[in-house]
Scaffold this motif. Structure first.
Motif, mmCIF file in Angstrom:
data_model
loop_
_atom_site.group_PDB
_atom_site.id
_atom_site.type_symbol
_atom_site.label_atom_id
_atom_site.label_comp_id
_atom_site.label_asym_id
_atom_site.label_seq_id
_atom_site.Cartn_x
_atom_site.Cartn_y
_atom_site.Cartn_z
ATOM 1 N N UNK A 84 0.838 -1.213 0.000
ATOM 2 C CA UNK A 84 0.000 0.000 0.000
ATOM 3 C C UNK A 84 0.859 1.243 0.000
ATOM 4 N N UNK A 85 2.043 1.108 0.536
ATOM 5 C CA UNK A 85 2.975 2.222 0.630
ATOM 6 C C UNK A 85 3.332 2.822 -0.720
ATOM 7 N N UNK A 93 3.344 4.489 -4.059
ATOM 8 C CA UNK A 93 2.457 5.427 -4.764
ATOM 9 C C UNK A 93 1.978 4.880 -6.101
ATOM 10 N N UNK A 145 -1.557 3.798 -5.967
ATOM 11 C CA UNK A 145 -2.624 4.713 -5.580
ATOM 12 C C UNK A 145 -3.651 4.889 -6.684
ATOM 13 N N UNK A 159 -5.752 1.736 -7.068
ATOM 14 C CA UNK A 159 -6.687 1.614 -5.944
ATOM 15 C C UNK A 159 -7.843 2.582 -6.122
ATOM 16 N N UNK A 203 -3.361 -5.505 2.153
ATOM 17 C CA UNK A 203 -1.957 -5.440 1.789
ATOM 18 C C UNK A 203 -1.384 -6.852 1.838
ATOM 19 N N UNK A 259 12.756 4.327 -3.175
ATOM 20 C CA UNK A 259 13.752 5.381 -3.266
ATOM 21 C C UNK A 259 15.077 4.894 -2.676
ATOM 22 N N UNK A 310 10.049 5.397 -8.259
ATOM 23 C CA UNK A 310 10.623 5.441 -6.923
ATOM 24 C C UNK A 310 12.129 5.171 -7.014
ATOM 25 N N UNK A 358 4.542 8.669 -11.242
ATOM 26 C CA UNK A 358 3.876 8.898 -9.955
ATOM 27 C C UNK A 358 3.883 10.367 -9.605
#
Lengths: 332, 332
Positions: B74-75, B77, B80, B83, B101, B220, B244, B272
DNA sequence: GTGAAAGCGCTAACAT
DNA sequence: ATGTTAGCGCTTTCAC
């Protein structure tokens, strides 16, 4: 699903040579049944791949093992942390997690609550747009926990924007700013008024003037109008309702060739993903949003399992802090 | 919730002077009941504030009006948009939306499916980590739709990274790059291998050499190692598994004083939030992720309501395209 | 310690 | 067109 036919408690009962009620007990109240039969039942259940039907359980017992989280705008990165925290805690507790978008509408929020009420044990309301009296009224009938919204008497977790706001003012004051403009967010937003109040009070203490402009839509797109309004107001320090808006402001200022922080300083709230990527990197108030989401679920769980003589519902306040990056500098 | 006691269909029946079944029909099959009685029943139901209990309905009819979406992280992006699209479509269709998750774990994914299976009508599996045979096996028992993963015979929606990958190569080739390095993502990720395959094929067609490094964690934080590895490989063009990772790479390169795109060009995938905020703004492959989420739910809905003689499950392929920003430039 | 039976709220045959 | 009846799968008295 509607698959062939699932193993029921009766299948297990027949196979184990006991009554269905014994199977139920063996699985739920292991101590109320003879260890020998218990082990046998459990073994048979295992062998048959028995899985209790949560719906039937819920219908009978009232225990749904499910909570719902209502969010004004799934789009907004601000909520991701909160959602994540809530989902994690729910998952740890074996609770099914329902997520619903209220589209920034109080009516919608209320409807969702009513629609889902039979399916869940409780609600986590993130940044609820409901009026305070409505919230209280609903809380009498439903199990509620709030995130980033305080209503007296209701359990909830908030990130304390007060401390962050004070830190903003101190930071700006120390840079020589004499006046600050707050670019406000949605009317109904408790967070928004919270931030403004703390900002104004702190500014007063520091002998700074504080004005409020807006409301602006709390999105990047809202930044254009916000920046223009702030510039017209001849402010040297802009505090945006959130990072999204702040980023939009930054963009507009760059477009118009206004140096940041050379001519104006910009501050946001939330420290969303991306706040440290933009240029200049955004000075912003960071808070443990994930922790807030988690705490709200925690309160919901505790509340549900308490006896009648409940202690006053808890309010969790989590500290925020200013993250200083490159969008703030000495007053022009 | 366990409130005092909710109005049931029997309360309505008694008050309206009809049988419970008539109430049920009046509310669900309005045409099968006399208009006069129907109106009366509806009015009484309204007056009494009757709300059907979804659990009881589901238990009896098998129709849960609920779907679940399983996401690896879920973390991230990246999800997103997916979802959001899925939630929106579900909401429009009056379906309750469960989000879970799976923590990048196939086991976890499988368990969730089994745990939730009795509570939902179907699953949307986003970037599923399940093995292909497992997926097929599960699909025989459960209602599945995939997002960004293709398994023959199963319905799903994917963003076609092939087109985006080809565009990357064309873009890089036109800038004079002769070799490209792909910084790969998770092993189990269908998307990852998809991207790499398309990239390699396109590179070959353009007479470019393509190498794959990694896998790196698609975050990242993974960028440090990825950048260092790429530099050691003396590449002039880096294509990261996702934004990321690309952002992490950009960061590391800046730290090491490597000019981008002066010395190396960097490309990501997903576009993103934040990809256009970083410096230099990231060239990346954008795809309609939200549309993919929506389409998957759509397929699930259609599938469920079809007769036995179902046509072959549909696969929706959505085009991606390269967004050229500032992180790519002429080869050094 | 275990079984029989009732019922959660609803829908779906089957009767009438 | 409407009422009667029988469950969906489970938990929970209440007996034994």
């Amino acid at each position: 699903m509607n698959s062939p036919r699932r193993t029921t408690i009766y299948d297990v009962a027949r196979e184990a040579g006991v009554a269905a009620s014994t199977v139920s007990r063996a699985l739920n109240n292991p101590r109320r049944v003879n260890p020998v039969t218990r082990d046998h039942v459990v073994a048979v259940a295992e062998r048959l791949g028995y899985r209790p039907d949560p719906l039937a359980t819920a219908l009978q017992s009232g225990h749904k093992a499910t909570i719902a989280m209502l969010v004004p705008d799934i789009t907004n990165p601000h909520f991701f942390g909160t959602i994540r925290g809530a989902e994690k805690r729910a998952s740890e507790a074996g609770l099914t997690f329902i997520l619903a978008n209220t589209e920034e509408s109080a009516d919608n929020e209320r409807n969702q609550i009513e629609r889902l009420s039979r399916s869940v044990d409780g609600f986590v309301l993130a940044a609820s747009r409901l009026r305070e009296d409505t919230t209280r009224e609903l809380a009498r009938e439903y199990n509620l926990a709030l995130v980033n919204r305080q209503v007296e008497g209701l359990p909830g977790a908030v990130v304390d924007n007060g401390s962050g706001s004070r830190q903003i003012i101190e930071h700006l004051a120390s840079l020589g700013h004499r006046s600050v403009v707050y670019l406000s967010g949605p009317h109904r937003s408790w967070t928004a008024s919270q931030r403004w109040r703390a900002l104004r009070a702190a500014a007063e203490r520091h002998g700074m003037t504080a004005r409020r402009l807006g409301p602006f839509p709390p999105k990047v797109d809202g930044g254009g109008a916000a920046a223009d309004a702030a510039l017209a107001a001849e402010a040297t320090a802009l505090v945006a309702h959130n990072d999204l808006l702040a980023i939009g402001v930054l963009r507009r200022l760059t477009e118009r060739g206004i140096p940041v922080p050379g001519r104006v300083s910009v501050v946001g709230y939330d420290d969303i993903f991306g706040a440290d990527l933009c240029v200049p990197a955004l000075t912003t108030v960071a808070g443990p949003q994930e922790e807030a989401g988690r705490a709200a679920v925690e309160l919901l769980i505790r509340k549900g399992s308490l006896s009648r003589s409940q202690p006053a519902p808890q309010q969790v306040v989590l500290p925020s802090h200013l993250v200083i990056r490159d969008s703030t500098g000495p007053a022009a």
